[in-house]
Design a protein around this motif. Structure first.
Motif, PDB file in Angstrom:
ATOM      1  N   PHE A   9       0.840  -1.193   0.000  1.00 27.40           N
ATOM      2  CA  PHE A   9       0.000   0.000   0.000  1.00 27.40           C
ATOM      3  C   PHE A   9       0.877   1.247   0.000  1.00 27.40           C
ATOM      4  O   PHE A   9       1.694   1.428   0.914  1.00 27.40           O
ATOM      5  N   ASP A  10       0.716   2.096  -0.995  1.00 26.39           N
ATOM      6  CA  ASP A  10       1.438   3.362  -1.064  1.00 26.39           C
ATOM      7  C   ASP A  10       0.421   4.496  -0.955  1.00 26.39           C
ATOM      8  O   ASP A  10      -0.376   4.722  -1.864  1.00 26.39           O
ATOM      9  N   TRP A  11       0.448   5.202   0.189  1.00 27.52           N
ATOM     10  CA  TRP A  11      -0.492   6.290   0.456  1.00 27.52           C
ATOM     11  C   TRP A  11       0.170   7.649   0.279  1.00 27.52           C
ATOM     12  O   TRP A  11      -0.396   8.671   0.690  1.00 27.52           O
ATOM     13  N   SER A  12       1.345   7.686  -0.320  1.00 28.47           N
ATOM     14  CA  SER A  12       2.146   8.913  -0.319  1.00 28.47           C
ATOM     15  C   SER A  12       1.482  10.067  -1.067  1.00 28.47           C
ATOM     16  O   SER A  12       1.802  11.232  -0.811  1.00 28.47           O
ATOM     17  N   GLY A  13       0.568   9.794  -1.975  1.00 28.98           N
ATOM     18  CA  GLY A  13      -0.106  10.858  -2.699  1.00 28.98           C
ATOM     19  C   GLY A  13      -1.297  11.455  -1.979  1.00 28.98           C
ATOM     20  O   GLY A  13      -1.923  12.405  -2.471  1.00 28.98           O
ATOM     21  N   SER A  14      -1.622  10.927  -0.804  1.00 27.23           N
ATOM     22  CA  SER A  14      -2.794  11.392  -0.052  1.00 27.23           C
ATOM     23  C   SER A  14      -2.552  12.778   0.532  1.00 27.23           C
ATOM     24  O   SER A  14      -1.410  13.177   0.787  1.00 27.23           O
ATOM     25  N   ARG A  15      -3.645  13.498   0.791  1.00 29.42           N
ATOM     26  CA  ARG A  15      -3.566  14.823   1.411  1.00 29.42           C
ATOM     27  C   ARG A  15      -4.348  14.831   2.718  1.00 29.42           C
ATOM     28  O   ARG A  15      -5.408  14.226   2.818  1.00 29.42           O
ATOM     29  N   ASN A  16      -3.788  15.526   3.693  1.00 33.54           N
ATOM     30  CA  ASN A  16      -4.354  15.620   5.040  1.00 33.54           C
ATOM     31  C   ASN A  16      -4.474  14.234   5.679  1.00 33.54           C
ATOM     32  O   ASN A  16      -5.462  13.912   6.332  1.00 33.54           O
ATOM     33  N   VAL A  17      -3.454  13.421   5.507  1.00 32.13           N
ATOM     34  CA  VAL A  17      -3.430  12.075   6.088  1.00 32.13           C
ATOM     35  C   VAL A  17      -2.164  11.915   6.914  1.00 32.13           C
ATOM     36  O   VAL A  17      -1.048  12.022   6.389  1.00 32.13           O
ATOM     37  N   GLU A  18      -2.339  11.665   8.211  1.00 36.78           N
ATOM     38  CA  GLU A  18      -1.214  11.411   9.112  1.00 36.78           C
ATOM     39  C   GLU A  18      -0.759   9.975   9.016  1.00 36.78           C
ATOM     40  O   GLU A  18       0.443   9.678   8.992  1.00 36.78           O
ATOM     41  N   ALA A  19      -1.722   9.036   8.974  1.00 37.60           N
ATOM     42  CA  ALA A  19      -1.378   7.616   8.925  1.00 37.60           C
ATOM     43  C   ALA A  19      -2.581   6.820   8.424  1.00 37.60           C
ATOM     44  O   ALA A  19      -3.730   7.237   8.597  1.00 37.60           O
ATOM     45  N   LYS A  57      -4.452  14.581   9.451  1.00 41.81           N
ATOM     46  CA  LYS A  57      -3.603  15.552  10.123  1.00 41.81           C
ATOM     47  C   LYS A  57      -4.452  16.620  10.807  1.00 41.81           C
ATOM     48  O   LYS A  57      -4.156  17.063  11.906  1.00 41.81           O
ATOM     49  N   ASP A  58      -5.521  17.028  10.120  1.00 47.05           N
ATOM     50  CA  ASP A  58      -6.433  18.044  10.645  1.00 47.05           C
ATOM     51  C   ASP A  58      -7.849  17.508  10.503  1.00 47.05           C
ATOM     52  O   ASP A  58      -8.381  17.421   9.402  1.00 47.05           O
ATOM     53  N   ARG A  59      -8.451  17.104  11.628  1.00 45.74           N
ATOM     54  CA  ARG A  59      -9.765  16.468  11.573  1.00 45.74           C
ATOM     55  C   ARG A  59     -10.867  17.391  11.071  1.00 45.74           C
ATOM     56  O   ARG A  59     -11.936  16.916  10.690  1.00 45.74           O
ATOM     57  N   SER A  60     -10.619  18.698  11.067  1.00 50.66           N
ATOM     58  CA  SER A  60     -11.637  19.645  10.616  1.00 50.66           C
ATOM     59  C   SER A  60     -11.630  19.831   9.101  1.00 50.66           C
ATOM     60  O   SER A  60     -12.507  20.505   8.556  1.00 50.66           O
ATOM     61  N   GLN A  61     -10.638  19.222   8.420  1.00 52.62           N
ATOM     62  CA  GLN A  61     -10.495  19.396   6.980  1.00 52.62           C
ATOM     63  C   GLN A  61     -10.784  18.087   6.242  1.00 52.62           C
ATOM     64  O   GLN A  61     -10.668  16.999   6.808  1.00 52.62           O
ATOM     65  N   PRO A  62     -11.158  18.176   4.950  1.00 55.47           N
ATOM     66  CA  PRO A  62     -11.378  16.951   4.160  1.00 55.47           C
ATOM     67  C   PRO A  62     -10.089  16.147   4.012  1.00 55.47           C
ATOM     68  O   PRO A  62      -8.985  16.667   4.165  1.00 55.47           O
ATOM     69  N   VAL A  63     -10.264  14.868   3.694  1.00 52.07           N
ATOM     70  CA  VAL A  63      -9.152  13.957   3.423  1.00 52.07           C
ATOM     71  C   VAL A  63      -9.246  13.516   1.963  1.00 52.07           C
ATOM     72  O   VAL A  63     -10.316  13.121   1.501  1.00 52.07           O
ATOM     73  N   ASP A  64      -8.140  13.599   1.262  1.00 51.64           N
ATOM     74  CA  ASP A  64      -8.070  13.048  -0.099  1.00 51.64           C
ATOM     75  C   ASP A  64      -7.193  11.807  -0.031  1.00 51.64           C
ATOM     76  O   ASP A  64      -5.975  11.902   0.105  1.00 51.64           O
ATOM     77  N   LEU A  65      -7.841  10.655  -0.084  1.00 49.88           N
ATOM     78  CA  LEU A  65      -7.148   9.379   0.085  1.00 49.88           C
ATOM     79  C   LEU A  65      -6.727   8.865  -1.292  1.00 49.88           C
ATOM     80  O   LEU A  65      -7.571   8.600  -2.149  1.00 49.88           O
ATOM     81  N   LYS A  66      -5.429   8.746  -1.489  1.00 51.65           N
ATOM     82  CA  LYS A  66      -4.894   8.240  -2.757  1.00 51.65           C
ATOM     83  C   LYS A  66      -4.075   6.990  -2.463  1.00 51.65           C
ATOM     84  O   LYS A  66      -3.191   7.007  -1.613  1.00 51.65           O
ATOM     85  N   LEU A  67      -4.380   5.926  -3.173  1.00 54.73           N
ATOM     86  CA  LEU A  67      -3.716   4.643  -2.951  1.00 54.73           C
ATOM     87  C   LEU A  67      -3.161   4.104  -4.257  1.00 54.73           C
ATOM     88  O   LEU A  67      -3.869   4.015  -5.257  1.00 54.73           O
ATOM     89  N   ASN A  68      -1.886   3.736  -4.213  1.00 50.84           N
ATOM     90  CA  ASN A  68      -1.291   2.935  -5.275  1.00 50.84           C
ATOM     91  C   ASN A  68      -1.094   1.538  -4.691  1.00 50.84           C
ATOM     92  O   ASN A  68      -0.256   1.337  -3.815  1.00 50.84           O
ATOM     93  N   LEU A  69      -1.899   0.590  -5.132  1.00 51.87           N
ATOM     94  CA  LEU A  69      -1.946  -0.752  -4.549  1.00 51.87           C
ATOM     95  C   LEU A  69      -1.317  -1.763  -5.497  1.00 51.87           C
ATOM     96  O   LEU A  69      -1.720  -1.886  -6.650  1.00 51.87           O
ATOM     97  N   ASP A  70      -0.330  -2.489  -4.993  1.00 45.42           N
ATOM     98  CA  ASP A  70       0.248  -3.619  -5.717  1.00 45.42           C
ATOM     99  C   ASP A  70      -0.149  -4.894  -4.987  1.00 45.42           C
ATOM    100  O   ASP A  70       0.023  -5.000  -3.768  1.00 45.42           O
ATOM    101  N   PHE A  71      -0.669  -5.862  -5.720  1.00 49.01           N
ATOM    102  CA  PHE A  71      -1.065  -7.124  -5.101  1.00 49.01           C
ATOM    103  C   PHE A  71      -0.957  -8.244  -6.120  1.00 49.01           C
ATOM    104  O   PHE A  71      -0.809  -7.990  -7.323  1.00 49.01           O
ATOM    105  N   ALA A  72      -0.994  -9.481  -5.649  1.00 47.13           N
ATOM    106  CA  ALA A  72      -0.889 -10.640  -6.524  1.00 47.13           C
ATOM    107  C   ALA A  72      -2.239 -11.342  -6.602  1.00 47.13           C
ATOM    108  O   ALA A  72      -2.940 -11.466  -5.606  1.00 47.13           O
ATOM    109  N   VAL A  73      -2.569 -11.805  -7.791  1.00 48.59           N
ATOM    110  CA  VAL A  73      -3.806 -12.544  -8.032  1.00 48.59           C
ATOM    111  C   VAL A  73      -3.413 -13.883  -8.639  1.00 48.59           C
ATOM    112  O   VAL A  73      -2.731 -13.927  -9.663  1.00 48.59           O
ATOM    113  N   CYS A  74      -3.836 -14.974  -8.001  1.00 44.09           N
ATOM    114  CA  CYS A  74      -3.363 -16.285  -8.415  1.00 44.09           C
ATOM    115  C   CYS A  74      -4.497 -17.271  -8.645  1.00 44.09           C
ATOM    116  O   CYS A  74      -5.460 -17.320  -7.879  1.00 44.09           O
ATOM    117  N   GLY A  75      -4.368 -18.044  -9.708  1.00 38.53           N
ATOM    118  CA  GLY A  75      -5.194 -19.213  -9.962  1.00 38.53           C
ATOM    119  C   GLY A  75      -4.212 -20.334 -10.259  1.00 38.53           C
ATOM    120  O   GLY A  75      -3.388 -20.691  -9.436  1.00 38.53           O
TER     121      GLY A  75
END
Length: 283
Positions: free
Chosen positions: A82-92, A126-144
């Motif tokens: 999970f890569d959340w580095s592009g998110s705004r107003n996100v502490e964790a 980071k600031d609960r009074s402000q909106p959060v822009d959640l951006k995720l770059n997700l890498d995962f494996a799909v197997c059959g």
């Protein structure tokens, strides 16, 4: 034993890219119209939170017969990244993992999910009074029969306080997250003891449990970090009738000491699961 990344052998090297446009609402767009896809799911404020944390989720859609992996994939496989580095107003962002299952990869065993899954999130702004822009770059494996790496780029805007109550699927996923427990608990499920045993043919870890269904209960053991690659345990019945899980001391990184390290034990018993974080007792 090789690390989890080196042990993952891709039968196909084709990358499956997905891209989800930004969308304000209860969910982001699916990363693909058909087949394997992912999206972000919004929930409300975390109950009892004092830091303004929000509840959300990553929903992964899996076509029939495919699977994806848990945070520790077992003998083979690779966990989601999970890569959340592009998110705004996100502490964790903390991923809360639902209880997984063990499955046979044909000569080895892995840990993960065989059907659609929602991975709950605890999002701290980071600031609960402000909106959060959640951006995720997700890498995962799909197997059959073969495995493919997949990627999803997802974006979801959350107003202050989140969006309403969690959906039924997110609520169900939250309920399946293993609850923290203490070593020595007598409840079901419970872990009575986690001991290091020495013998002439090598050291083993033996975990005595209390479970309701001995035939289907399962246990997974993780080290302190991703350099550890502990094997999946075998199931035995102890002299007192308790279910015992046994694994050899293997997959320990160079310089690490299994006698002092804190290990994480996840015990799954039907629709109930617990997680115990503890060092081993010597015997």
């Amino acid at each position: 034993m090789l690390s989890r990344l080196r042990r993952f052998t891709l039968c196909s090297l084709a990358l499956v890219p997905f891209a989800g446009p930004a969308l304000a609402g209860d969910t982001s767009a699916w990363s693909a119209r058909e087949g394997t896809a992912a999206r972000l799911v919004a929930g409300g404020a975390q109950e009892g939170s004092h830091d303004g944390s929000l509840i959300g989720g990553v929903e992964i859609r899996l076509p029939e017969g495919l699977k994806t992996y848990w945070r520790y994939p077992g003998d083979s496989g690779v966990p989601p990244h999970f890569d959340w580095s592009g998110s705004r107003n996100v502490e964790a962002v903390e991923v809360l993992w639902p209880a997984p299952v063990r499955f046979d990869d044909g000569g080895s065993f892995s840990i993960g999910y065989k059907r659609d899954v929602v991975l709950p999130l605890r999002i701290t702004p980071k600031d609960r009074s402000q909106p959060v822009d959640l951006k995720l770059n997700l890498d995962f494996a799909v197997c059959g029969k073969i495995c493919q790496p997949a990627n999803a780029a997802l974006d979801l805007a959350l107003p202050p306080g989140g969006i309403g109550a969690p959906s039924a699927a997110l609520t169900q996923a939250l309920a399946s997250v293993p609850r923290p427990a203490e070593l020595g608990a007598r409840s079901e499920p419970g872990i009575a003891a986690a001991e290091l045993h020495h013998a002439s043919d090598g050291a083993t870890i033996r975990i005595a449990t209390h479970v309701g269904n001995a035939a289907t209960a399962d246990l997974f053991v993780e080290g302190p970090d991703e350099d550890w690659a502990l094997p999946l345990p075998a199931r035995e019945t102890g002299a007192d009738g308790r279910t015992i899980f046994v694994l050899p001391v293997d997959g320990i990184p160079k310089g690490a000491d299994v006698t002092t390290a804190r290990l994480r034990f996840t015990l799954v018993d039907g629709d109930r699961a617990i997680e115990v974080d503890t060092p081993l007792s010597a015997r």
